[in-house]
Design a protein around this motif. Sequence first.
Motif, PDB file in Angstrom:
ATOM      1  N   LEU A  99       0.860  -1.172   0.000  1.00 46.17           N
ATOM      2  CA  LEU A  99       0.000   0.000   0.000  1.00 46.17           C
ATOM      3  C   LEU A  99       0.898   1.224   0.000  1.00 46.17           C
ATOM      4  O   LEU A  99       1.751   1.364   0.883  1.00 46.17           O
ATOM      5  N   ALA A 100       0.737   2.094  -0.999  1.00 45.18           N
ATOM      6  CA  ALA A 100       1.489   3.349  -1.065  1.00 45.18           C
ATOM      7  C   ALA A 100       0.567   4.475  -0.609  1.00 45.18           C
ATOM      8  O   ALA A 100      -0.625   4.482  -0.933  1.00 45.18           O
ATOM      9  N   TYR A 101       1.111   5.416   0.140  1.00 51.34           N
ATOM     10  CA  TYR A 101       0.287   6.511   0.648  1.00 51.34           C
ATOM     11  C   TYR A 101       1.077   7.809   0.664  1.00 51.34           C
ATOM     12  O   TYR A 101       2.294   7.830   0.478  1.00 51.34           O
ATOM     13  N   ARG A 102       0.334   8.887   0.882  1.00 49.82           N
ATOM     14  CA  ARG A 102       0.971  10.186   1.099  1.00 49.82           C
ATOM     15  C   ARG A 102       0.188  10.919   2.178  1.00 49.82           C
ATOM     16  O   ARG A 102      -0.994  10.648   2.401  1.00 49.82           O
ATOM     17  N   LEU A 103       0.884  11.803   2.858  1.00 50.39           N
ATOM     18  CA  LEU A 103       0.245  12.670   3.840  1.00 50.39           C
ATOM     19  C   LEU A 103      -0.067  13.973   3.142  1.00 50.39           C
ATOM     20  O   LEU A 103       0.803  14.569   2.501  1.00 50.39           O
ATOM     21  N   HIS A 104      -1.328  14.419   3.243  1.00 55.53           N
ATOM     22  CA  HIS A 104      -1.746  15.620   2.522  1.00 55.53           C
ATOM     23  C   HIS A 104      -2.777  16.364   3.367  1.00 55.53           C
ATOM     24  O   HIS A 104      -3.879  15.865   3.592  1.00 55.53           O
ATOM     25  N   GLY A 105      -2.392  17.534   3.847  1.00 52.14           N
ATOM     26  CA  GLY A 105      -3.305  18.307   4.688  1.00 52.14           C
ATOM     27  C   GLY A 105      -3.650  17.533   5.949  1.00 52.14           C
ATOM     28  O   GLY A 105      -2.775  17.062   6.655  1.00 52.14           O
ATOM     29  N   ASP A 106      -4.967  17.375   6.189  1.00 52.25           N
ATOM     30  CA  ASP A 106      -5.410  16.655   7.387  1.00 52.25           C
ATOM     31  C   ASP A 106      -5.754  15.198   7.098  1.00 52.25           C
ATOM     32  O   ASP A 106      -6.498  14.563   7.836  1.00 52.25           O
ATOM     33  N   ALA A 107      -5.201  14.651   5.995  1.00 55.24           N
ATOM     34  CA  ALA A 107      -5.567  13.292   5.600  1.00 55.24           C
ATOM     35  C   ALA A 107      -4.355  12.453   5.212  1.00 55.24           C
ATOM     36  O   ALA A 107      -3.321  12.963   4.805  1.00 55.24           O
ATOM     37  N   LEU A 108      -4.545  11.146   5.338  1.00 53.63           N
ATOM     38  CA  LEU A 108      -3.619  10.191   4.770  1.00 53.63           C
ATOM     39  C   LEU A 108      -4.310   9.661   3.515  1.00 53.63           C
ATOM     40  O   LEU A 108      -5.413   9.133   3.592  1.00 53.63           O
ATOM     41  N   HIS A 109      -3.706   9.902   2.368  1.00 59.44           N
ATOM     42  CA  HIS A 109      -4.270   9.458   1.090  1.00 59.44           C
ATOM     43  C   HIS A 109      -3.681   8.109   0.705  1.00 59.44           C
ATOM     44  O   HIS A 109      -2.461   7.991   0.553  1.00 59.44           O
ATOM     45  N   ILE A 110      -4.530   7.106   0.550  1.00 55.69           N
ATOM     46  CA  ILE A 110      -4.091   5.818   0.027  1.00 55.69           C
ATOM     47  C   ILE A 110      -4.034   5.970  -1.487  1.00 55.69           C
ATOM     48  O   ILE A 110      -5.046   6.160  -2.145  1.00 55.69           O
ATOM     49  N   VAL A 111      -2.829   5.923  -2.022  1.00 57.82           N
ATOM     50  CA  VAL A 111      -2.612   6.168  -3.452  1.00 57.82           C
ATOM     51  C   VAL A 111      -2.736   4.884  -4.260  1.00 57.82           C
ATOM     52  O   VAL A 111      -3.283   4.885  -5.364  1.00 57.82           O
ATOM     53  N   ALA A 112      -2.251   3.773  -3.739  1.00 61.00           N
ATOM     54  CA  ALA A 112      -2.295   2.509  -4.481  1.00 61.00           C
ATOM     55  C   ALA A 112      -2.270   1.340  -3.511  1.00 61.00           C
ATOM     56  O   ALA A 112      -1.623   1.403  -2.464  1.00 61.00           O
ATOM     57  N   LEU A 113      -2.970   0.283  -3.879  1.00 55.84           N
ATOM     58  CA  LEU A 113      -3.020  -0.939  -3.104  1.00 55.84           C
ATOM     59  C   LEU A 113      -2.890  -2.100  -4.077  1.00 55.84           C
ATOM     60  O   LEU A 113      -3.611  -2.152  -5.073  1.00 55.84           O
ATOM     61  N   ALA A 114      -1.957  -2.999  -3.831  1.00 59.39           N
ATOM     62  CA  ALA A 114      -1.728  -4.135  -4.731  1.00 59.39           C
ATOM     63  C   ALA A 114      -1.522  -5.393  -3.909  1.00 59.39           C
ATOM     64  O   ALA A 114      -0.928  -5.354  -2.838  1.00 59.39           O
ATOM     65  N   THR A 115      -2.016  -6.515  -4.439  1.00 60.51           N
ATOM     66  CA  THR A 115      -1.884  -7.810  -3.778  1.00 60.51           C
ATOM     67  C   THR A 115      -1.354  -8.828  -4.763  1.00 60.51           C
ATOM     68  O   THR A 115      -1.771  -8.850  -5.921  1.00 60.51           O
ATOM     69  N   ASP A 116      -0.449  -9.668  -4.307  1.00 56.39           N
ATOM     70  CA  ASP A 116       0.030 -10.772  -5.130  1.00 56.39           C
ATOM     71  C   ASP A 116      -1.161 -11.648  -5.497  1.00 56.39           C
ATOM     72  O   ASP A 116      -1.978 -11.968  -4.639  1.00 56.39           O
ATOM     73  N   PRO A 117      -1.297 -12.034  -6.776  1.00 51.88           N
ATOM     74  CA  PRO A 117      -2.450 -12.843  -7.191  1.00 51.88           C
ATOM     75  C   PRO A 117      -2.629 -14.115  -6.363  1.00 51.88           C
ATOM     76  O   PRO A 117      -3.752 -14.560  -6.150  1.00 51.88           O
ATOM     77  N   SER A 122      -7.600 -12.992   0.421  1.00 53.82           N
ATOM     78  CA  SER A 122      -7.185 -13.589   1.690  1.00 53.82           C
ATOM     79  C   SER A 122      -7.212 -12.575   2.833  1.00 53.82           C
ATOM     80  O   SER A 122      -6.830 -12.903   3.949  1.00 53.82           O
ATOM     81  N   GLY A 123      -7.618 -11.343   2.558  1.00 57.15           N
ATOM     82  CA  GLY A 123      -7.710 -10.326   3.602  1.00 57.15           C
ATOM     83  C   GLY A 123      -6.512  -9.402   3.700  1.00 57.15           C
ATOM     84  O   GLY A 123      -6.470  -8.526   4.568  1.00 57.15           O
ATOM     85  N   ILE A 124      -5.540  -9.575   2.815  1.00 51.94           N
ATOM     86  CA  ILE A 124      -4.336  -8.738   2.887  1.00 51.94           C
ATOM     87  C   ILE A 124      -4.665  -7.260   2.716  1.00 51.94           C
ATOM     88  O   ILE A 124      -4.150  -6.408   3.435  1.00 51.94           O
ATOM     89  N   GLY A 125      -5.533  -6.934   1.756  1.00 50.86           N
ATOM     90  CA  GLY A 125      -5.908  -5.532   1.536  1.00 50.86           C
ATOM     91  C   GLY A 125      -6.507  -4.908   2.780  1.00 50.86           C
ATOM     92  O   GLY A 125      -6.184  -3.781   3.150  1.00 50.86           O
ATOM     93  N   GLY A 126      -7.364  -5.645   3.463  1.00 48.68           N
ATOM     94  CA  GLY A 126      -7.970  -5.154   4.703  1.00 48.68           C
ATOM     95  C   GLY A 126      -6.938  -4.921   5.792  1.00 48.68           C
ATOM     96  O   GLY A 126      -7.005  -3.934   6.526  1.00 48.68           O
ATOM     97  N   HIS A 127      -5.971  -5.834   5.886  1.00 51.77           N
ATOM     98  CA  HIS A 127      -4.893  -5.659   6.870  1.00 51.77           C
ATOM     99  C   HIS A 127      -4.084  -4.403   6.557  1.00 51.77           C
ATOM    100  O   HIS A 127      -3.722  -3.648   7.470  1.00 51.77           O
ATOM    101  N   LEU A 128      -3.784  -4.178   5.278  1.00 58.28           N
ATOM    102  CA  LEU A 128      -3.003  -2.997   4.894  1.00 58.28           C
ATOM    103  C   LEU A 128      -3.758  -1.706   5.194  1.00 58.28           C
ATOM    104  O   LEU A 128      -3.188  -0.751   5.731  1.00 58.28           O
ATOM    105  N   VAL A 129      -5.039  -1.661   4.859  1.00 60.16           N
ATOM    106  CA  VAL A 129      -5.830  -0.451   5.123  1.00 60.16           C
ATOM    107  C   VAL A 129      -5.951  -0.210   6.627  1.00 60.16           C
ATOM    108  O   VAL A 129      -5.792   0.921   7.096  1.00 60.16           O
ATOM    109  N   ALA A 130      -6.198  -1.259   7.388  1.00 66.15           N
ATOM    110  CA  ALA A 130      -6.293  -1.099   8.840  1.00 66.15           C
ATOM    111  C   ALA A 130      -4.980  -0.582   9.425  1.00 66.15           C
ATOM    112  O   ALA A 130      -4.967   0.282  10.306  1.00 66.15           O
ATOM    113  N   GLU A 131      -3.876  -1.092   8.911  1.00 71.74           N
ATOM    114  CA  GLU A 131      -2.566  -0.658   9.405  1.00 71.74           C
ATOM    115  C   GLU A 131      -2.259   0.784   8.989  1.00 71.74           C
ATOM    116  O   GLU A 131      -1.542   1.500   9.695  1.00 71.74           O
TER     117      GLU A 131
END
Length: 151
Positions: A99-117, A122-131
């Motif tokens: 998961l790639a992100y940037r800090l911008h103003g009062d927010a954390l912007h999730i720019v990209a999320l990728a999972t190995d096929p 398997s829930g990896i995306g959810g773990h990344l967003v929660a983290e």
Amino acid sequence: MRMPSDQFGAKPAVLRCSRCGKFVGWEEAQVQVICSCKPHIDLPPVLVREATDADRAAARELFERDFGRTRIVAFGEVMDIDQLPALVAVMTAEPSGALAYRLHGDALHIVALATDPMWQRSGIGGHLVAEAELPARRLNLKRLATVFHQS
């Protein structure tokens, strides 16, 4: 088992192998039969951490596989994912998601999320967003924002 190309009417524009991520033409596609004999699959634990220099090559490969490139448009800007902070999810030895992100103003912007096929659904995306919420809370940011990408 080969399916006739006109069997289901409208055809998706792009098909992708769920195991290796390779793009497949409609004529090459095959149906995978899955029964419900084992509804629960035991998965290894997911460890999410800030990407290290050693993780960057694997994360880049995941983003390139999902998006076809590492320079993408997000939040109305062209961004190079390689230049952004990232989190990686590890289920075995190598990163299984990023998961790639940037800090911008009062927010954390999730720019990209990728999972190995191999580990999709398997829930990896959810773990990344929660983290990703953790650095946002630590910095007292008010929002976590994302955009949807078309690759």
